[in-house]
Design an enzyme around this catalytic site. Structure first.
Site, PDB file in Angstrom:
ATOM      1  N   ARG A 103       0.872  -1.119  -0.150  1.00  0.00           N
ATOM      2  CA  ARG A 103       0.100  -0.071   0.230  1.00  0.00           C
ATOM      3  C   ARG A 103       0.762   1.334   0.141  1.00  0.00           C
ATOM      4  NH1 ARG A 103      -5.273   1.529   3.599  1.00  0.00           N
ATOM      5  NH2 ARG A 103      -6.114   0.038   1.957  1.00  0.00           N
ATOM      6  N   HIS A 130      -7.471   0.861  -6.210  1.00  0.00           N
ATOM      7  CA  HIS A 130      -7.558  -0.178  -5.269  1.00  0.00           C
ATOM      8  C   HIS A 130      -8.420  -1.429  -5.536  1.00  0.00           C
ATOM      9  CE1 HIS A 130      -7.972  -1.136  -1.371  1.00  0.00           C
ATOM     10  NE2 HIS A 130      -8.661  -0.601  -0.739  1.00  0.00           N
ATOM     11  N   GLN A 133     -10.267  -4.097  -3.102  1.00  0.00           N
ATOM     12  CA  GLN A 133     -11.700  -3.655  -2.608  1.00  0.00           C
ATOM     13  C   GLN A 133     -12.759  -4.057  -3.465  1.00  0.00           C
ATOM     14  OE1 GLN A 133     -12.177  -2.109   0.185  1.00  0.00           O
ATOM     15  NE2 GLN A 133     -14.525  -2.549  -0.188  1.00  0.00           N
ATOM     16  N   ASP A 218     -17.142   7.110  -1.759  1.00  0.00           N
ATOM     17  CA  ASP A 218     -15.972   7.128  -1.027  1.00  0.00           C
ATOM     18  C   ASP A 218     -15.749   8.370  -0.530  1.00  0.00           C
ATOM     19  OD1 ASP A 218     -13.370   6.435  -0.084  1.00  0.00           O
ATOM     20  OD2 ASP A 218     -12.735   6.331  -2.025  1.00  0.00           O
ATOM     21  N   CYS A 258     -16.200   1.866   0.449  1.00  0.00           N
ATOM     22  CA  CYS A 258     -14.969   0.777   0.920  1.00  0.00           C
ATOM     23  C   CYS A 258     -14.778   1.385   2.493  1.00  0.00           C
ATOM     24  CB  CYS A 258     -13.819   1.331  -0.023  1.00  0.00           C
ATOM     25  SG  CYS A 258     -13.186   3.044   0.030  1.00  0.00           S
ATOM     26  N   ARG A 286     -13.481  -8.563   2.348  1.00  0.00           N
ATOM     27  CA  ARG A 286     -12.065  -8.529   1.711  1.00  0.00           C
ATOM     28  C   ARG A 286     -11.127  -9.871   2.297  1.00  0.00           C
ATOM     29  NH1 ARG A 286     -10.087  -3.256   1.663  1.00  0.00           N
ATOM     30  NH2 ARG A 286      -8.143  -4.455   1.030  1.00  0.00           N
TER      31      ARG A 286
END
Ligand code: CP
Ligand code: NVA
Length: 301
Positions: A103, A130, A133, A218, A258, A286
């Protein structure tokens, strides 16, 4: 050939769909208490240049359930944080561990790492994408509503890393994506263009929400944009996913995010905590979808 997962385009549509089904299977196995130590003795390196709750816990738990091990690496405690070149770190770490997740900020950093890594590299979020996700979000939609192909998804808010991954998902899973962002916060033009006519883009959240089977949003300021928070609150006024916006979508539309979420900003409490919200399922998924991803990258040759 080493398999990396830097964006959703790294896995072909057939294998992506298989991976979603496998995630559903692995979830059922875990719920039944069936052991699934599929990566016994394997070790995952986890490089985090940004904060995380879900990504860290889901990957570490996945490796524990699989009978393997995960090592958390932060720039505070590694030589990466003191300027050791990414290329050198990639060569060294990949001689020791079996898989690496990263990340970080610039997407280019993960591409440089992957170019020198002799083991698979997973994108656990960059400024641009991402993809992990999205695996969880697609699994969640499929569990609640069946096949996602041909459905209509609305993305409301920032043209950010999550938005880019939704655009790539529209290509790979073959759904329609209706995007509304404020002016000046559009997604990357090349990513958008590559998805062709599956994408409808506008600046009006109500228009984007029309006929949607799922509304996704988001935060307005992502990690690294904290100092833009006040400006963004002004620019994104009118882009909150609230009950009135949900009413523009299909009656049975789902809502996802997310997480972490800011109630009262990008989403109203009544929506995220309401009956159409599947955010907790998506967060749990996840774990299951990343198990399927790890298995695919390491075992499915
Ligand atoms: N959704 C997500 O990636 O959460 P974390 O930042 O907590 O990992
Ligand atoms: N767009 C957000 C997602 C967090 C999971 C960020 O990059 O901070």
């Amino acid at each position: 050939m080493i398999r990396h997962f830097l964006t959703l385009l790294d896995i072909d549509p057939e294998n992506l769909n298989r991976l979603v089904q496998r995630a559903i299977e692995l979830k059922a196995m875990q719920k039944k208490g069936e052991p699934h130590e599929l990566l016994h003795g394997k070790v995952m390196g986890m490089i985090f240049d940004k904060s995380s709750t879900r990504t860290r816990v889901s990957f570490e738990t996945a490796m524990a359930h699989f009978g393997g091990h995960a090592i958390f690496l932060s720039p505070r405690d590694t030589q990466l944080g003191r300027g050791e070149p990414i290329e050198d770190s990639a060569r060294v770490l990949s001689r020791m561990v079996d898989i690496v997740m990263i990340r970080t900020y610039a997407h280019e950093n993960i591409e440089r790492f992957a170019a020198y890594s002799t083991v698979p590299v997973i994108n656990a979020l960059t400024d641009m994408f991402h993809p992990c996700q999205l695996l969880a979000d697609i699994q969640t939609f499929v569990e609640h509503r069946g096949e996602i192909k041909g459905r209509t998804i609305a993305w409301i808010g920032d043209g950010n890393n999550m938005c880019h991954s939704y655009i790539n998902a529209a290509r790979q899973f073959d759904f329609r994506l209706r995007i509304a962002t404020p002016e000046g916060y559009e997604p990357d033009a090349d990513i958008l263009q590559a998805a062709g006519d599956r994408i409808y883009f506008c600046h009006d959240p109500r228009e984007a929400a029309q006929n949607a089977d799922l509304i996704a949003t988001d935060v307005w300021a992502s990690m690294g944009q904290e100092e833009e928070q006040a400006q963004r609150e002004k620019s994104f006024a009118g882009f909150q996913v609230n009950e009135s916006l949900m009413a523009e979508a299909r009656k049975d539309a789902l809502f996802t995010h997310c997480l972490p979420a800011h109630r009262g900003e990008e989403v109203a409490a009544g929506v995220i905590d309401g009956p159409q919200s599947v955010v907790w399922d998506a967060a749990e998924n996840r774990l299951h979808s990343q198990k399927a991803l790890l298995e695919y990258l390491l075992l499915d040759q």
